[in-house]
Design a protein around this motif. Structure first.
Motif, short mmCIF file in Angstrom:
data_model
loop_
_atom_site.label_atom_id
_atom_site.label_comp_id
_atom_site.label_asym_id
_atom_site.label_seq_id
_atom_site.Cartn_x
_atom_site.Cartn_y
_atom_site.Cartn_z
N ARG A 169 0.85 -1.18 0.00
CA ARG A 169 0.00 0.00 0.00
C ARG A 169 0.89 1.25 0.00
O ARG A 169 2.04 1.20 0.45
CB ARG A 169 -0.92 0.03 1.23
CG ARG A 169 -1.98 -1.06 1.23
CD ARG A 169 -2.99 -0.86 0.12
NE ARG A 169 -4.07 -1.84 0.15
CZ ARG A 169 -4.07 -2.98 -0.53
NH1 ARG A 169 -2.99 -3.29 -1.27
NH2 ARG A 169 -5.08 -3.80 -0.49
N VAL A 170 0.34 2.34 -0.50
CA VAL A 170 1.04 3.62 -0.49
C VAL A 170 0.32 4.55 0.48
O VAL A 170 -0.87 4.85 0.29
CB VAL A 170 1.08 4.25 -1.90
CG1 VAL A 170 1.76 5.63 -1.85
CG2 VAL A 170 1.80 3.35 -2.87
N ARG A 171 1.01 4.95 1.54
CA ARG A 171 0.42 5.84 2.54
C ARG A 171 1.12 7.20 2.59
O ARG A 171 0.55 8.17 3.06
CB ARG A 171 0.49 5.19 3.92
CG ARG A 171 -0.40 3.96 4.07
CD ARG A 171 -0.16 3.26 5.39
NE ARG A 171 -1.08 2.13 5.57
CZ ARG A 171 -0.90 1.17 6.47
NH1 ARG A 171 0.17 1.21 7.26
NH2 ARG A 171 -1.77 0.19 6.58
N ARG A 172 2.36 7.24 2.12
CA ARG A 172 3.14 8.47 2.19
C ARG A 172 3.70 8.80 0.81
O ARG A 172 3.85 7.92 -0.05
CB ARG A 172 4.28 8.33 3.19
CG ARG A 172 3.91 7.82 4.55
CD ARG A 172 3.02 8.78 5.32
NE ARG A 172 3.70 10.02 5.67
CZ ARG A 172 3.13 11.00 6.38
NH1 ARG A 172 1.86 10.88 6.78
NH2 ARG A 172 3.79 12.10 6.66
N VAL A 173 4.01 10.07 0.63
CA VAL A 173 4.51 10.54 -0.67
C VAL A 173 5.41 11.74 -0.45
O VAL A 173 5.28 12.46 0.54
CB VAL A 173 3.31 10.91 -1.59
CG1 VAL A 173 2.55 12.11 -1.04
CG2 VAL A 173 3.77 11.18 -3.02
N VAL A 174 6.34 11.94 -1.38
CA VAL A 174 7.17 13.14 -1.41
C VAL A 174 6.86 13.88 -2.69
O VAL A 174 6.91 13.30 -3.78
CB VAL A 174 8.68 12.80 -1.37
CG1 VAL A 174 9.52 14.07 -1.40
CG2 VAL A 174 9.00 11.95 -0.15
N VAL A 175 6.48 15.16 -2.58
CA VAL A 175 6.15 15.99 -3.75
C VAL A 175 6.98 17.27 -3.68
O VAL A 175 6.87 18.04 -2.72
CB VAL A 175 4.65 16.34 -3.81
CG1 VAL A 175 4.36 17.22 -5.02
CG2 VAL A 175 3.81 15.08 -3.86
N CYS A 176 7.80 17.49 -4.70
CA CYS A 176 8.66 18.67 -4.76
C CYS A 176 8.49 19.36 -6.11
O CYS A 176 7.75 18.90 -6.98
CB CYS A 176 10.12 18.27 -4.56
SG CYS A 176 10.46 17.45 -2.99
N ALA A 177 9.18 20.47 -6.27
CA ALA A 177 9.07 21.25 -7.50
C ALA A 177 9.58 20.46 -8.70
O ALA A 177 10.52 19.65 -8.58
CB ALA A 177 9.87 22.55 -7.36
N GLY A 178 8.96 20.70 -9.86
CA GLY A 178 9.39 20.05 -11.09
C GLY A 178 9.68 21.08 -12.17
O GLY A 178 9.76 22.28 -11.90
N ASP A 179 9.84 20.60 -13.40
CA ASP A 179 10.18 21.49 -14.51
C ASP A 179 9.07 22.50 -14.77
O ASP A 179 7.88 22.21 -14.60
CB ASP A 179 10.44 20.67 -15.78
CG ASP A 179 11.68 19.81 -15.66
OD1 ASP A 179 12.54 20.14 -14.82
OD2 ASP A 179 11.79 18.82 -16.40
N ARG A 180 9.48 23.69 -15.22
CA ARG A 180 8.54 24.76 -15.52
C ARG A 180 8.62 25.10 -17.01
O ARG A 180 9.72 25.20 -17.57
CB ARG A 180 8.85 26.01 -14.69
CG ARG A 180 8.80 25.74 -13.19
CD ARG A 180 9.14 26.97 -12.37
NE ARG A 180 9.23 26.64 -10.95
CZ ARG A 180 9.49 27.52 -9.99
NH1 ARG A 180 9.71 28.81 -10.31
NH2 ARG A 180 9.56 27.14 -8.74
N LEU A 181 7.47 25.28 -17.60
CA LEU A 181 7.42 25.65 -19.02
C LEU A 181 7.85 27.10 -19.19
O LEU A 181 7.30 28.00 -18.55
CB LEU A 181 6.01 25.45 -19.58
CG LEU A 181 5.61 24.00 -19.89
CD1 LEU A 181 4.10 23.89 -20.06
CD2 LEU A 181 6.32 23.52 -21.16
N ALA A 182 8.82 27.33 -20.06
CA ALA A 182 9.30 28.69 -20.31
C ALA A 182 8.29 29.49 -21.12
O ALA A 182 8.27 30.72 -21.07
CB ALA A 182 10.64 28.66 -21.02
#
Length: 564
Positions: free
Chosen positions: A278-291
């Motif tokens: 099962r998935v109970r935890r997650v890490v979400v950080c900044a990703g690529d940005r469209l120029a």
């Protein structure tokens, strides 16, 4: 542990009606046997289609080189043996990139991703309708204190949703992200689909849906060069190197890069439980940005607003977003805006719907083809850091309405404008009655105006009208008869609403109120103006009533008396 190529994770519906989860391989190689993906909400369906199914489809099979080739594929109704082999070969080649929990290269994630504080967050962070952090939807008993877990299959779906629709603003900084400050990154935009009003054409089977979302012969290399990108266009899983916590701002290389854009750095955290992984935890950080916003040729799933003289530094074409709370047919003028030069500033439909009209006019699609158009979008609030509302609808659209010189197109647009015209007439009746009792009309964005009640009642008849126009696109007499019936329904529903408005008017409205030196508002004048507006808008129904010897636009009760 879970590989999306061969493990069943996609909820799908077979043509016979049965539902089950299928693998990516089954969904694509047997697409002609599937009615479609049984995924809700619409924002999740659009994410899966754009981020996985369509990029694999395009990469394995290529684009049709002409409309004749597109027609041949369509008429086949499914993959031939050679295409099936090509899909299998492609999936086998890139199978390792679709491993959801790979220690080296997990699908659409970053292996070993950690925050600077080494913390993780509840997996509910991926689901906009679940309370977490600042995003607290109304009317939910769920709080961040509740335990929330997902199966790997569901986690894969919501992972894609986050890559496409995640909220903006501050994100937790990754451990090795040199651009993070004090453990945070600021200025993050929403996921790429959050900036669009998604329009996704659907067919009778998943195979037809995939084809309807396939543009004829785009030049990916030229698209990348035009965007100033010095690399070949490919989906994210074909990147030569796995993604790291570092991100950058850059233009998209082309359509495949746009479809699989990694707007976030994410890591799902699997746990062994008594019920399995099962998935109970997650890490979400900044990703690529469209120029820069992709051009329409690289972003085929949205309508556009065109300005011949845009503001300095802005492109002439901007994505057009949906308005939550509105039925999709209220945006028919934009859905059917074919972008002729003489139209000047205004809406332009999506590249895919434009192509559907071209295919229809060249005989590549049956005239009575039952096209459905899925529209969806999110409305963000408070610096786009929270989700306030969602828009989602599925609308039958006659393909002939996408042909510029067709009578069906003219009548579809006329029907939509008639509904809006009656709405304005009802709101005008309410406004005049309020003036007659000395009050101000309701502001457009406050209160419940009678036009909204009417529009809710009109929704089903409008969909029936559109379905009838699909079925009888080549029968002008039946279509004209349908328009006559439509106007009769609008007339009846308009008076159903108007009667309640008139009945609730204060007795003082009969004497009226003066406004200025010469204008007096009375209930009788308000009703007379409403009758005239209704006659002008619903002219077929008005003519029919005159021919039948009925009172000119009275009530429809058994005695034929007009409301007063």
């Amino acid at each position: 542990m879970v590989n999306l190529v061969d493990d069943a994770w996609l909820p799908a519906q077979w043509k016979g009606g049965g539902r089950e989860r299928v693998s990516l391989r089954v969904a694509l190689t047997r697409a002609g046997e599937l009615r479609g993906l049984a995924i809700e909400p619409p924002t999740l369906l659009s994410a899966v289609m754009r981020h996985v199914l369509l990029p694999v489809w395009f990469s394995a099979l290529g684009q049709p080189s002409s409309r004749a080739e597109w027609r041949d594929r369509f008429e086949r109704g499914g993959l031939d043996a050679q295409q099936g082999q090509l899909l299998d070969l492609y999936l086998d080649t890139w199978r390792s990139s679709f491993d959801l929990f790979s220690p080296e290269r997990p699908f659409a994630q970053v292996a070993g991703l950690e925050t600077s504080a080494g913390e993780t967050k509840p997996v509910s962070l991926l689901v906009p309708s679940v309370a977490t952090g600042n995003n607290v939807p109304m009317f939910t008993s769920f709080t961040e204190a509740h335990a929330y877990e997902m199966t790997p299959e569901d986690a894969a779906l919501w992972l894609l949703h986050a890559q496409c629709w995640d909220t903006a603003a501050i994100k937790t900084g990754a451990k090795d992200d040199e651009q993070a400050k004090k453990g945070k990154t600021t200025g993050n935009p929403t996921g790429p689909l959050g900036q669009l009003g998604v329009i996704l054409p659907e067919g009778r089977t998943l195979y037809e849906t995939l084809l309807l979302n396939t543009l004829v012969s785009w030049d990916a290399k030229a698209a990348g060069n035009a965007a100033g990108v010095g690399r070949e266009d490919y989906p994210q899983w074909q990147s030569p190197e796995p993604h790291t916590s570092s991100w950058r701002k850059r233009p998209a290389a082309g359509p495949l890069d746009t479809l699989t854009w990694q707007s976030r750095r994410i890591r799902l955290v699997p746990e062994d439980t008594a019920d399995g992984v099962r998935v109970r935890r997650v890490v979400v950080c900044a990703g690529d940005r469209l120029a820069a916003r992709p051009e329409p040729a690289c972003e085929p799933h949205t309508a556009w607003n065109y300005s011949a003289k845009p503001k300095k530094g802005e492109p002439p074409m901007k994505p057009r977003r949906h308005r939550p709370g509105e039925h999709a047919w209220r945006g028919l003028a934009a859905l059917l805006a074919l972008g002729r030069e003489e139209d000047g500033d205004g809406p332009r439909t999506s590249e895919l719907l434009q192509q559907v009209g071209d295919l229809q006019s060249e005989g590549c699609l049956p005239e009575a083809y039952p096209l459905q158009v899925l529209t969806c979008g999110l409305e963000y609030g408070n610096m786009s850091a929270v989700v306030e509302d969602a828009a989602g609808d599925r609308l039958p659209v006659p393909t002939a309405a996408l042909v510029s010189d067709s009578r069906v197109r003219h009548l579809v647009l006329e029907a939509a404008e008639q509904a809006e015209g009656v709405t304005r007439a009802l709101n005008g009746l309410s406004a005049d009655l309020r003036r007659a009792q000395g009050a101000e009309p309701l502001p457009w964005d406050k209160g419940q105006r009678p036009g909204m009640t009417f529009l809710q009642a009109v929704d089903l008849p409008m969909r029936r009208l559109l379905l009838g126009m699909q079925k009888d696109a080549d029968d002008e007499d039946r279509i004209e008869a349908g328009m006559g019936a439509w106007e009769e329904i609008l007339h009846r529903l308009a008076w159903d609403t108007a009667r309640s408005v008139l009945a609730s008017a204060s007795p003082t409205t009969f004497a009226g109120r003066k406004a200025g030196e010469s204008k007096t508002y009375r209930a009788a004048d308000a009703e007379r103006i409403f009758r005239k507006r209704l006659r002008d808008i619903l002219y077929r129904a008005a003519d029919a009533r005159t021919d039948d010897g009925h009172d000119t636009y009275g009530d429809d009760d058994a005695e034929g008396e007009e409301p007063s």
